[in-house]
Design an enzyme around this catalytic site. Structure first.
Site, mmCIF file in Angstrom:
data_model
loop_
_atom_site.group_PDB
_atom_site.id
_atom_site.type_symbol
_atom_site.label_atom_id
_atom_site.label_comp_id
_atom_site.label_asym_id
_atom_site.label_seq_id
_atom_site.Cartn_x
_atom_site.Cartn_y
_atom_site.Cartn_z
ATOM 1 N N HIS A 11 0.815 -1.208 0.000
ATOM 2 C CA HIS A 11 0.000 0.000 0.000
ATOM 3 C C HIS A 11 0.850 1.260 0.000
ATOM 4 O O HIS A 11 2.041 1.247 0.346
ATOM 5 C CB HIS A 11 -0.920 0.009 1.231
ATOM 6 C CG HIS A 11 -0.170 0.005 2.526
ATOM 7 N ND1 HIS A 11 0.421 1.139 3.058
ATOM 8 C CD2 HIS A 11 0.110 -0.997 3.391
ATOM 9 C CE1 HIS A 11 1.015 0.834 4.195
ATOM 10 N NE2 HIS A 11 0.852 -0.456 4.427
ATOM 11 N N GLU A 84 -2.179 -7.421 7.044
ATOM 12 C CA GLU A 84 -0.873 -7.326 7.716
ATOM 13 C C GLU A 84 -0.825 -8.283 8.896
ATOM 14 O O GLU A 84 -1.863 -8.767 9.384
ATOM 15 C CB GLU A 84 -0.650 -5.879 8.172
ATOM 16 C CG GLU A 84 0.660 -5.598 8.884
ATOM 17 C CD GLU A 84 1.888 -5.927 8.057
ATOM 18 O OE1 GLU A 84 2.201 -7.133 7.936
ATOM 19 O OE2 GLU A 84 2.539 -4.987 7.565
#
Length: 213
Positions: A11, A84
């Protein structure tokens, strides 16, 4: 053809990246630079032959995938397996705060012990198993095609290690840059590395300078 080409993207930047604050599975949006990075990586991939876009459902990855989806005309599909690493009690704390609050836990974290996990979090062994399984499952759906996976630094790290045969304790010598383009090849035998940390699309700083002025 059994191979699937994977474009793996971390990201764009967030305010917490700048602050060295652990995000883990908390939902943090992109900052201004991160939105610029997302638009740049989207432009870089706009002419690629891509059949599917998968992304972590956490906002920073989902926003980055949204830019790629708009540029390519493909829908983005959320997958929680691309999240994550779960950092438990570490989430929301800076590196310095973790060191001060939990010196022994911090030492174990930095030593990369495979089975150790932050309180309430996920071990490196569990993270690797989750990411490899998710990547393999998604890639197996698209044999002979190319897909995009938008995720996080910890996910990129696992993919690199899996593709190069390195264990979770090996010292890191590779970049995990925000919005860098990473390329891998998946076959039923596993992952191999094609190219890593291509940031040429981020080298023109004119637009970024305008948005952060």
């Amino acid at each position: 053809m059994n191979a699937t080409r994977i474009i793996a993207i971390r990201h764009g930047e967030t305010a917490w990246n700048v602050d060295t604050r652990i995000q883990g599975q908390l939902d943090i949006p992109l900052n201004t630079v991160g939105r610029w990075q997302a638009s740049r990586v989207a432009q870089a991939l706009a002419e690629e032959s891509i059949q599917a876009i998968y992304a972590s459902d956490l906002l920073r990855a989902w926003e980055t995938a949204g830019a790629i989806a708009e540029a390519t005309g493909l829908p983005r599909q959320a997958h929680t397996g691309l999240r994550e690493r779960g950092f438990g009690d570490f989430q929301g704390k800076t590196f310095a705060e973790i060191e001060a609050l939990w010196p022994e836990q911090s030492r174990q974290w930095r030593a990369r012990h495979p089975e150790w996990a932050p309180p309430g979090g996920e071990s490196l062994t569990a993270l690797r198993a989750r990411i490899v399984e998710t990547a393999s499952d998604l890639a197996a759906r698209h044999q002979g095609e190319q897909i995009v996976m938008v995720a996080h630094g910890g996910v990129m790290d696992v993919l690199y290690r899996a593709a190069t045969g390195q264990d979770v304790q090996a010292p890191r010598s590779w970049e995990l840059g925000n919005a860098a383009i990473n390329r891998l090849l998946w076959t039923p035998e596993g992952l191999t590395l094609v190219g890593w940390s291509d940031t040429r699309h981020l080298e023109n700083n004119e637009t970024r300078d305008e948005t952060t002025a």
